[in-house]
Scaffold this motif. Structure first.
Motif, PDB file in Angstrom:
ATOM      1  N   TYR A  30       0.823  -1.211   0.000  1.00  0.00           N
ATOM      2  CA  TYR A  30       0.000   0.000   0.000  1.00  0.00           C
ATOM      3  C   TYR A  30       0.859   1.263   0.000  1.00  0.00           C
ATOM      4  O   TYR A  30       0.800   2.055  -0.939  1.00  0.00           O
ATOM      5  CB  TYR A  30      -0.929   0.001   1.219  1.00  0.00           C
ATOM      6  N   ILE A  31       1.669   1.469   1.033  1.00  0.00           N
ATOM      7  CA  ILE A  31       2.574   2.619   1.055  1.00  0.00           C
ATOM      8  C   ILE A  31       3.878   2.218   0.375  1.00  0.00           C
ATOM      9  O   ILE A  31       4.493   1.223   0.730  1.00  0.00           O
ATOM     10  CB  ILE A  31       2.854   3.076   2.502  1.00  0.00           C
ATOM     11  N   HIS A  32       4.291   3.013  -0.604  1.00  0.00           N
ATOM     12  CA  HIS A  32       5.530   2.734  -1.341  1.00  0.00           C
ATOM     13  C   HIS A  32       6.699   3.337  -0.568  1.00  0.00           C
ATOM     14  O   HIS A  32       6.857   4.552  -0.505  1.00  0.00           O
ATOM     15  CB  HIS A  32       5.438   3.336  -2.747  1.00  0.00           C
ATOM     16  N   ILE A  65       5.572  13.944  -5.114  1.00  0.00           N
ATOM     17  CA  ILE A  65       4.755  14.887  -4.342  1.00  0.00           C
ATOM     18  C   ILE A  65       3.707  15.577  -5.206  1.00  0.00           C
ATOM     19  O   ILE A  65       2.534  15.678  -4.825  1.00  0.00           O
ATOM     20  CB  ILE A  65       5.664  15.929  -3.658  1.00  0.00           C
ATOM     21  N   TYR A  66       4.111  16.040  -6.372  1.00  0.00           N
ATOM     22  CA  TYR A  66       3.208  16.860  -7.175  1.00  0.00           C
ATOM     23  C   TYR A  66       2.429  16.076  -8.234  1.00  0.00           C
ATOM     24  O   TYR A  66       1.359  16.508  -8.666  1.00  0.00           O
ATOM     25  CB  TYR A  66       3.992  17.990  -7.848  1.00  0.00           C
ATOM     26  N   LYS A  67       2.955  14.935  -8.649  1.00  0.00           N
ATOM     27  CA  LYS A  67       2.282  14.168  -9.696  1.00  0.00           C
ATOM     28  C   LYS A  67       1.757  12.818  -9.229  1.00  0.00           C
ATOM     29  O   LYS A  67       1.089  12.116  -9.988  1.00  0.00           O
ATOM     30  CB  LYS A  67       3.232  13.974 -10.887  1.00  0.00           C
ATOM     31  N   GLY A  68       2.074  12.457  -7.988  1.00  0.00           N
ATOM     32  CA  GLY A  68       1.597  11.185  -7.465  1.00  0.00           C
ATOM     33  C   GLY A  68       2.188   9.975  -8.161  1.00  0.00           C
ATOM     34  O   GLY A  68       1.551   8.915  -8.227  1.00  0.00           O
ATOM     35  N   ALA A  69       3.412  10.123  -8.685  1.00  0.00           N
ATOM     36  CA  ALA A  69       4.038   9.023  -9.426  1.00  0.00           C
ATOM     37  C   ALA A  69       4.461   7.910  -8.479  1.00  0.00           C
ATOM     38  O   ALA A  69       4.568   8.094  -7.266  1.00  0.00           O
ATOM     39  CB  ALA A  69       5.254   9.548 -10.191  1.00  0.00           C
ATOM     40  N   TYR A  70       4.707   6.733  -9.055  1.00  0.00           N
ATOM     41  CA  TYR A  70       5.196   5.561  -8.322  1.00  0.00           C
ATOM     42  C   TYR A  70       4.245   5.155  -7.195  1.00  0.00           C
ATOM     43  O   TYR A  70       4.666   4.796  -6.097  1.00  0.00           O
ATOM     44  CB  TYR A  70       6.603   5.814  -7.761  1.00  0.00           C
ATOM     45  N   ASP A  71       2.957   5.213  -7.481  1.00  0.00           N
ATOM     46  CA  ASP A  71       1.928   4.833  -6.513  1.00  0.00           C
ATOM     47  C   ASP A  71       1.506   3.389  -6.782  1.00  0.00           C
ATOM     48  O   ASP A  71       1.209   3.022  -7.925  1.00  0.00           O
ATOM     49  CB  ASP A  71       0.729   5.775  -6.650  1.00  0.00           C
ATOM     50  N   ASP A  91      -1.496   2.496  -8.856  1.00  0.00           N
ATOM     51  CA  ASP A  91      -1.428   2.565 -10.324  1.00  0.00           C
ATOM     52  C   ASP A  91      -0.786   1.325 -10.940  1.00  0.00           C
ATOM     53  O   ASP A  91      -0.551   1.285 -12.153  1.00  0.00           O
ATOM     54  CB  ASP A  91      -0.634   3.807 -10.751  1.00  0.00           C
ATOM     55  N   ALA A  92      -0.468   0.316 -10.128  1.00  0.00           N
ATOM     56  CA  ALA A  92       0.152  -0.898 -10.661  1.00  0.00           C
ATOM     57  C   ALA A  92      -0.783  -1.576 -11.655  1.00  0.00           C
ATOM     58  O   ALA A  92      -1.973  -1.771 -11.359  1.00  0.00           O
ATOM     59  CB  ALA A  92       0.497  -1.855  -9.527  1.00  0.00           C
ATOM     60  N   PRO A  93      -0.283  -1.937 -12.841  1.00  0.00           N
ATOM     61  CA  PRO A  93      -1.148  -2.557 -13.852  1.00  0.00           C
ATOM     62  C   PRO A  93      -1.556  -3.975 -13.455  1.00  0.00           C
ATOM     63  O   PRO A  93      -0.805  -4.696 -12.796  1.00  0.00           O
ATOM     64  CB  PRO A  93      -0.265  -2.575 -15.107  1.00  0.00           C
ATOM     65  N   LEU A  94      -2.764  -4.344 -13.855  1.00  0.00           N
ATOM     66  CA  LEU A  94      -3.267  -5.694 -13.584  1.00  0.00           C
ATOM     67  C   LEU A  94      -2.906  -6.606 -14.750  1.00  0.00           C
ATOM     68  O   LEU A  94      -3.335  -6.376 -15.885  1.00  0.00           O
ATOM     69  CB  LEU A  94      -4.780  -5.665 -13.391  1.00  0.00           C
ATOM     70  N   VAL A  95      -2.111  -7.627 -14.481  1.00  0.00           N
ATOM     71  CA  VAL A  95      -1.662  -8.566 -15.497  1.00  0.00           C
ATOM     72  C   VAL A  95      -2.470  -9.854 -15.368  1.00  0.00           C
ATOM     73  O   VAL A  95      -2.533 -10.440 -14.281  1.00  0.00           O
ATOM     74  CB  VAL A  95      -0.155  -8.873 -15.347  1.00  0.00           C
ATOM     75  N   PRO A  96      -3.105 -10.309 -16.446  1.00  0.00           N
ATOM     76  CA  PRO A  96      -3.913 -11.534 -16.380  1.00  0.00           C
ATOM     77  C   PRO A  96      -3.099 -12.727 -15.895  1.00  0.00           C
ATOM     78  O   PRO A  96      -1.937 -12.878 -16.245  1.00  0.00           O
ATOM     79  CB  PRO A  96      -4.363 -11.733 -17.838  1.00  0.00           C
ATOM     80  N   ASP A 149       1.046  -5.957 -11.097  1.00  0.00           N
ATOM     81  CA  ASP A 149       2.491  -5.932 -11.317  1.00  0.00           C
ATOM     82  C   ASP A 149       3.094  -4.787 -10.504  1.00  0.00           C
ATOM     83  O   ASP A 149       3.367  -3.704 -11.021  1.00  0.00           O
ATOM     84  CB  ASP A 149       2.788  -5.759 -12.809  1.00  0.00           C
ATOM     85  N   TYR A 150       3.328  -5.041  -9.221  1.00  0.00           N
ATOM     86  CA  TYR A 150       3.878  -4.005  -8.354  1.00  0.00           C
ATOM     87  C   TYR A 150       5.330  -3.684  -8.698  1.00  0.00           C
ATOM     88  O   TYR A 150       5.796  -2.572  -8.462  1.00  0.00           O
ATOM     89  CB  TYR A 150       3.767  -4.442  -6.890  1.00  0.00           C
ATOM     90  N   GLU A 151       6.047  -4.645  -9.246  1.00  0.00           N
ATOM     91  CA  GLU A 151       7.443  -4.417  -9.596  1.00  0.00           C
ATOM     92  C   GLU A 151       7.596  -3.301 -10.630  1.00  0.00           C
ATOM     93  O   GLU A 151       8.614  -2.618 -10.669  1.00  0.00           O
ATOM     94  CB  GLU A 151       8.080  -5.704 -10.131  1.00  0.00           C
ATOM     95  N   SER A 152       6.597  -3.118 -11.474  1.00  0.00           N
ATOM     96  CA  SER A 152       6.674  -2.073 -12.500  1.00  0.00           C
ATOM     97  C   SER A 152       6.618  -0.676 -11.890  1.00  0.00           C
ATOM     98  O   SER A 152       6.972   0.303 -12.554  1.00  0.00           O
ATOM     99  CB  SER A 152       5.530  -2.240 -13.504  1.00  0.00           C
ATOM    100  N   VAL A 153       6.175  -0.566 -10.639  1.00  0.00           N
ATOM    101  CA  VAL A 153       6.079   0.732  -9.971  1.00  0.00           C
ATOM    102  C   VAL A 153       7.393   1.101  -9.295  1.00  0.00           C
ATOM    103  O   VAL A 153       7.653   2.266  -9.012  1.00  0.00           O
ATOM    104  CB  VAL A 153       4.928   0.713  -8.937  1.00  0.00           C
ATOM    105  N   PHE A 154       8.240   0.105  -9.064  1.00  0.00           N
ATOM    106  CA  PHE A 154       9.511   0.365  -8.385  1.00  0.00           C
ATOM    107  C   PHE A 154      10.433   1.199  -9.273  1.00  0.00           C
ATOM    108  O   PHE A 154      10.414   1.077 -10.495  1.00  0.00           O
ATOM    109  CB  PHE A 154      10.190  -0.947  -8.010  1.00  0.00           C
ATOM    110  N   LEU A 155      11.247   2.037  -8.636  1.00  0.00           N
ATOM    111  CA  LEU A 155      12.174   2.892  -9.369  1.00  0.00           C
ATOM    112  C   LEU A 155      13.385   2.084  -9.838  1.00  0.00           C
ATOM    113  O   LEU A 155      13.677   1.022  -9.295  1.00  0.00           O
ATOM    114  CB  LEU A 155      12.662   4.056  -8.499  1.00  0.00           C
ATOM    115  N   ASP A 156      14.068   2.606 -10.824  1.00  0.00           N
ATOM    116  CA  ASP A 156      15.304   1.977 -11.289  1.00  0.00           C
ATOM    117  C   ASP A 156      16.449   2.379 -10.374  1.00  0.00           C
ATOM    118  O   ASP A 156      16.601   3.547 -10.025  1.00  0.00           O
ATOM    119  CB  ASP A 156      15.635   2.412 -12.722  1.00  0.00           C
ATOM    120  N   THR A 157      17.289   1.413  -9.988  1.00  0.00           N
ATOM    121  CA  THR A 157      18.468   1.734  -9.186  1.00  0.00           C
ATOM    122  C   THR A 157      19.553   2.264 -10.121  1.00  0.00           C
ATOM    123  O   THR A 157      20.284   1.501 -10.728  1.00  0.00           O
ATOM    124  CB  THR A 157      18.964   0.488  -8.434  1.00  0.00           C
TER     125      THR A 157
END
Length: 291
Positions: A134-136, A198-204, A207-212, A217-225
């Motif tokens: 829930y909280i990223h 903060i301003y665009k609500g990114a990486y929430d 917003d994780a896409p639902l994959v059949p 797919d929560y991994e798609s929300v994670f940032l790149d190291t």
């Protein structure tokens, strides 16, 4: 170090625990005041250094408060923690505090288990809800910052998708420990990410896409190291070797083995020159990603 020791005192019978209790109470009052405001629709918590441990334990205390009044869904109230979407930590020592400073002693393993159970992990509220992230939690760390590090201790032991999003950044060209610890707020990558969060609500996670057949797919929300660790090792190893090389040189000189002494002293001189040149050029170049 005294502040860290006081903060890591969990035993209520310890006098230092009173300071910790007051800090957490003030933190809970603050987030409660903000989140209960009807004009507050979404919240992002950003913390730095020891403040990351304070913020983390404040959240855990707030959810314990909620659980006493709303066991079914402690993330929703009385303190509306569901408004918090991101928890950002910069230069966090949470893992180091966990491994080196936490002080609770007991010969009974059940006591320790109770302490850990009360603290919870990232697989529990408020970081997870209905067994889903829930909280990223995004943690920025720099290998040149000896206080920071990738965070693994809050991870859930069974739900691997519940983890801290560790993002490594190289703040400075030369890994000055103090400078690296303070340089996150001058890092273009970090500030850019904070702006998006903060301003665009990114990486929430919402917003994780639902994959059949797989699910969200929560991994798609994670940032790149962006920066891989390893840049600091050459300087760190060289700096550590210098006194040992000098000592070995003195031992060989004392044993009247002049060739061996010259070899070790030459290596010490080379290591010293390498670190000094790196320091001078790194200081001149400053921040790797300035604003």
């Amino acid at each position: 170090m005294g502040d860290v020791e006081s903060w890591a005192t969990y035993e209520e019978t310890d006098a230092k625990h009173e300071r910790r209790k007051k800090v957490i109470e003030r933190g809970v009052d603050l987030i409660s005041h903000v989140l209960k405001d009807p004009d507050c629709r979404r919240a992002v918590i950003v913390s730095h250094s020891l403040g990351t441990a304070v913020a983390h334990d404040t959240l855990l205390e707030a959810v314990r408060h909620n659980r006493a009044h709303n066991a079914a869904d402690p993330i929703t109230g009385p303190i509306p923690l569901d408004k918090i979407k991101h928890f950002v930590t910069l230069g966090s020592p949470i893992d180091k505090i966990h491994y080196f400073f936490e002080s609770y002693k007991s010969s009974c393993h059940r006591y320790k288990r109770v302490v850990e159970e009360l603290r919870g992990d990232i697989g529990n509220a408020p970081f997870s809800r209905n067994r889903k992230p829930y909280i990223h939690w995004i943690n920025y760390w720099d290998e040149g910052d000896i206080i920071s590090g990738a965070l693994h201790s809050p991870a859930n032991r069974t739900e691997l998708k519940h983890r801290v999003d560790n993002v490594h950044v190289s703040n400075l060209h030369f890994p000055d420990p103090a400078g690296s610890h303070l340089a996150y707020f001058d890092n273009r990558r970090v500030i850019s990410d904070l702006f998006k969060i903060i301003y665009k609500g990114a990486y929430d996670f919402a917003d994780a896409p639902l994959v059949p057949t797989i699910g969200y797919d929560y991994e798609s929300v994670f940032l790149d190291t962006e920066d891989k660790p390893g840049r600091v090792k050459f300087y760190a190893i060289s700096a550590v070797l210098i006194p040992w090389l000098l000592l070995l040189g003195l031992i060989f000189r004392f044993l009247d083995i002049n060739i061996g002494a010259m070899v070790f002293w030459s290596l010490a001189a080379f290591s010293s020159a390498f670190v000094l040149i790196g320091f001078l050029f790194g200081t001149m170049r400053g921040h790797r990603l300035p604003l």
